[in-house]
Motif scaffolding. Structure first.
Motif, PDB file in Angstrom:
ATOM      1  N   LEU A  64      23.698 -14.447  53.940  1.00  0.00           N
ATOM      2  CA  LEU A  64      23.205 -14.966  52.679  1.00  0.00           C
ATOM      3  C   LEU A  64      23.416 -13.952  51.562  1.00  0.00           C
ATOM      4  O   LEU A  64      23.838 -14.300  50.460  1.00  0.00           O
ATOM      5  CB  LEU A  64      21.723 -15.335  52.791  1.00  0.00           C
ATOM      6  CG  LEU A  64      21.081 -15.913  51.542  1.00  0.00           C
ATOM      7  CD1 LEU A  64      21.802 -17.166  51.087  1.00  0.00           C
ATOM      8  CD2 LEU A  64      19.612 -16.182  51.781  1.00  0.00           C
ATOM      9  N   ALA A  65      23.153 -12.681  51.858  1.00  0.00           N
ATOM     10  CA  ALA A  65      23.361 -11.625  50.862  1.00  0.00           C
ATOM     11  C   ALA A  65      24.834 -11.507  50.511  1.00  0.00           C
ATOM     12  O   ALA A  65      25.192 -11.342  49.339  1.00  0.00           O
ATOM     13  CB  ALA A  65      22.817 -10.297  51.380  1.00  0.00           C
ATOM     14  N   ASP A  66      25.709 -11.602  51.516  1.00  0.00           N
ATOM     15  CA  ASP A  66      27.147 -11.537  51.259  1.00  0.00           C
ATOM     16  C   ASP A  66      27.611 -12.709  50.402  1.00  0.00           C
ATOM     17  O   ASP A  66      28.411 -12.540  49.475  1.00  0.00           O
ATOM     18  CB  ASP A  66      27.930 -11.526  52.575  1.00  0.00           C
ATOM     19  CG  ASP A  66      27.808 -10.206  53.319  1.00  0.00           C
ATOM     20  OD1 ASP A  66      27.381  -9.207  52.698  1.00  0.00           O
ATOM     21  OD2 ASP A  66      28.137 -10.177  54.531  1.00  0.00           O
ATOM     22  N   ALA A  67      27.100 -13.902  50.695  1.00  0.00           N
ATOM     23  CA  ALA A  67      27.467 -15.090  49.929  1.00  0.00           C
ATOM     24  C   ALA A  67      26.973 -14.968  48.491  1.00  0.00           C
ATOM     25  O   ALA A  67      27.672 -15.332  47.548  1.00  0.00           O
ATOM     26  CB  ALA A  67      26.903 -16.342  50.589  1.00  0.00           C
ATOM     27  N   THR A  68      25.767 -14.439  48.320  1.00  0.00           N
ATOM     28  CA  THR A  68      25.213 -14.252  46.986  1.00  0.00           C
ATOM     29  C   THR A  68      26.038 -13.240  46.207  1.00  0.00           C
ATOM     30  O   THR A  68      26.367 -13.466  45.038  1.00  0.00           O
ATOM     31  CB  THR A  68      23.740 -13.803  47.063  1.00  0.00           C
ATOM     32  OG1 THR A  68      22.995 -14.792  47.753  1.00  0.00           O
ATOM     33  CG2 THR A  68      23.155 -13.594  45.687  1.00  0.00           C
ATOM     34  N   ASN A  69      26.395 -12.129  46.842  1.00  0.00           N
ATOM     35  CA  ASN A  69      27.220 -11.112  46.182  1.00  0.00           C
ATOM     36  C   ASN A  69      28.590 -11.672  45.808  1.00  0.00           C
ATOM     37  O   ASN A  69      29.107 -11.384  44.729  1.00  0.00           O
ATOM     38  CB  ASN A  69      27.385  -9.881  47.075  1.00  0.00           C
ATOM     39  CG  ASN A  69      26.116  -9.066  47.163  1.00  0.00           C
ATOM     40  OD1 ASN A  69      25.241  -9.163  46.296  1.00  0.00           O
ATOM     41  ND2 ASN A  69      25.997  -8.271  48.210  1.00  0.00           N
ATOM     42  N   TYR A  70      29.162 -12.469  46.709  1.00  0.00           N
ATOM     43  CA  TYR A  70      30.464 -13.074  46.426  1.00  0.00           C
ATOM     44  C   TYR A  70      30.359 -14.021  45.238  1.00  0.00           C
ATOM     45  O   TYR A  70      31.208 -14.006  44.343  1.00  0.00           O
ATOM     46  CB  TYR A  70      30.995 -13.817  47.661  1.00  0.00           C
ATOM     47  CG  TYR A  70      32.272 -14.546  47.387  1.00  0.00           C
ATOM     48  CD1 TYR A  70      33.487 -13.854  47.320  1.00  0.00           C
ATOM     49  CD2 TYR A  70      32.288 -15.916  47.146  1.00  0.00           C
ATOM     50  CE1 TYR A  70      34.675 -14.507  47.033  1.00  0.00           C
ATOM     51  CE2 TYR A  70      33.466 -16.583  46.853  1.00  0.00           C
ATOM     52  CZ  TYR A  70      34.653 -15.876  46.799  1.00  0.00           C
ATOM     53  OH  TYR A  70      35.821 -16.519  46.514  1.00  0.00           O
TER      54      TYR A  70
END
Length: 122
Positions: free
Chosen positions: A4-10
């Motif tokens: 989720l954090a990776d998707a948000t950062n992306y």
């Protein structure tokens, strides 16, 4: 959680990249539109002067009223006269030559529309 954090950062990076690309283009469009508005206000001024005392003066005044009713709210909403165009900001103070020019043109357009709306022509 990590995904989720990776998707948000992306998503944030994609948005930042798109805005970085789009911002200057939209600013240039706004600048070009303001230049056209300036030219149109001058044309309306000439039409009002030419129609003074003729049967066409009502049409000229109607054109001024219609034009002003479209442009003045835009000037008020964007605060372009005082802030300029965001992508032309120089070190955050808004003092770039391009931005100063945009603010001056916007102020002149406002003054011209005010004069025309009051029936004062130059």
């Amino acid at each position: 959680e990590n995904q989720l954090a990776d998707a948000t950062n992306y998503a944030e990076e994609a948005e930042r990249s798109a805005l970085t690309e789009l911002g200057p283009r939209l600013g240039q469009c706004a600048s070009n539109l303001l230049t056209l508005v300036y030219a149109q206000s001058k044309k309306l001024n000439r039409e009002v002067v030419a129609s003074h005392g003729t049967g066409g003066s009502f049409q000229a005044k109607s054109a001024v009223s219609e034009f002003a009713s479209c442009i003045v709210p835009s000037l008020e909403h964007t605060q372009i006269e005082s802030i300029g165009i965001g992508c032309y900001l120089d070190d955050g103070d808004g003092a770039s030559p391009e931005n100063e020019f945009i603010k001056a043109v916007a102020k002149h357009v406002r003054e011209e529309l005010d004069r025309l709306s009051k029936g004062l022509v130059m």
